[in-house]
Write an enzyme that holds these catalytic residues in place. Structure first.
Site, PDB file in Angstrom:
ATOM      1  N   ASP A 108       0.848  -1.203   0.000  1.00  0.00           N
ATOM      2  CA  ASP A 108       0.000   0.000   0.000  1.00  0.00           C
ATOM      3  C   ASP A 108       0.878   1.245   0.000  1.00  0.00           C
ATOM      4  O   ASP A 108       2.022   1.211   0.453  1.00  0.00           O
ATOM      5  CB  ASP A 108      -0.834   0.111   1.291  1.00  0.00           C
ATOM      6  CG  ASP A 108      -1.642  -1.118   1.576  1.00  0.00           C
ATOM      7  OD1 ASP A 108      -1.953  -1.845   0.640  1.00  0.00           O
ATOM      8  OD2 ASP A 108      -1.940  -1.322   2.771  1.00  0.00           O
TER       9      ASP A 108
HETATM   10  N1  URA Z   1      -0.995  -5.901   4.208  1.00  0.00           N
HETATM   11  C1  URA Z   1      -1.499  -4.654   4.124  1.00  0.00           C
HETATM   12  O1  URA Z   1      -2.510  -4.355   4.746  1.00  0.00           O
HETATM   13  N2  URA Z   1      -0.841  -3.764   3.363  1.00  0.00           N
HETATM   14  C2  URA Z   1       0.271  -4.040   2.678  1.00  0.00           C
HETATM   15  O2  URA Z   1       0.831  -3.165   2.000  1.00  0.00           O
HETATM   16  C3  URA Z   1       0.774  -5.347   2.775  1.00  0.00           C
HETATM   17  C4  URA Z   1       0.122  -6.256   3.542  1.00  0.00           C
END
Ligand code: URA
Length: 241
Positions: A108
């Site tokens: 993310d």
């Molecule tokens: N889990 C999440 O919530 N975000 C990420 O970027 C990776 C794993």
């Protein structure tokens, strides 16, 4: 690698069109060790490819390479999210490569840590395939103190995320402090770690990926920095630790 024409080879690495590479060659800017290559249609094999120099600089990584990046918070892995892309942290020429460089899965925008990128589609799929069940470890900072039952719930193999119909595979939780944990998952569902903590009444404030398989984020790789992996480092991704 089968021998290929110099202009095609360098063109696929993003050095320019066939015409532009022919000009580079004529200008004497392409060398094989000490030898100047003036013919853009010269055939290049793997051995020679590794010894090529353009403007006296070693050429970019050969096709099939893997990069590890310490992804900083605030950059995105896909055009679907607003903000600068992780590719903007890599050399500009790499954006013109064919095959293209892609991220191996996604983090993310607000997540930092170990991100792999490659132009090797088969390898990419091997790493992200659900069948591979490659463990990914995250350091998580929470908004609220742990309740105490999170490890049991995550390990149960019964945790259901909102709007999904299949429970999560067992995940491991290691407590570092009341609001600081390590979580290891073997899947890669959308916003998985954030949603796992939402499911147990908490909220993720900070998320950093530390490990993929047996490959760890090096302590001396600062956010925004990257390095090309050796074959042995790539193999670590598949080693069970
Ligand atoms: N889990 C999440 O919530 N975000 C990420 O970027 C990776 C794993």
């Amino acid at each position: 690698m089968k021998p290929v024409r110099l202009d095609r080879f360098l063109g696929n690495l993003g050095y320019g069109s066939r015409r532009e590479i022919a000009i580079l060659a004529r200008q004497g800017r392409i060398r094989l060790g000490d030898k100047i290559l003036r013919e853009a249609d010269a055939k290049i094999g793997l051995e020679e490819a590794t010894a090529l120099l353009v403007d006296r600089e070693p050429i970019d990584p050969l096709p099939g390479f893997v990069v590890m990046m310490h992804k900083p918070v605030g950059v995105t892995c896909s055009h679907k999210e607003a903000g600068p892309l992780v590719f903007s942290l890599l050399p500009e020429r790499w954006r013109r490569r064919d095959p293209a460089v892609s991220t191996v899965g996604r983090l993310d925008k607000e997540t930092s840590g170990l991100l792999l990128l490659t132009d090797n589609g088969a390898l990419l799929h091997k790493i992200i395939s659900p069948k591979a069940e490659i463990a990914k470890t995250y350091r998580v900072t929470l908004a609220r103190d742990l309740r105490g039952d999170e490890a049991t719930i995550f390990e149960s193999g019964a945790l259901m995320l909102e709007s999904e119909d299949k429970p999560l595979l067992p995940a491991k939780l290691e407590v570092l402090g009341p609001r600081e944990v390590l979580v290891t998952i073997v899947e890669g569902r959308y916003h998985q770690v954030r949603r796992m903590f939402a499911a147990v009444g908490n909220h993720v404030e900070g998320l950093c990926r530390l490990r993929i398989g047996g490959l760890s984020l090096p302590a001396d790789l600062a956010p925004g920095e990257w390095s090309v992996l050796s074959v042995a480092q790539v193999e670590l991704v598949f080693s069970v630790t």
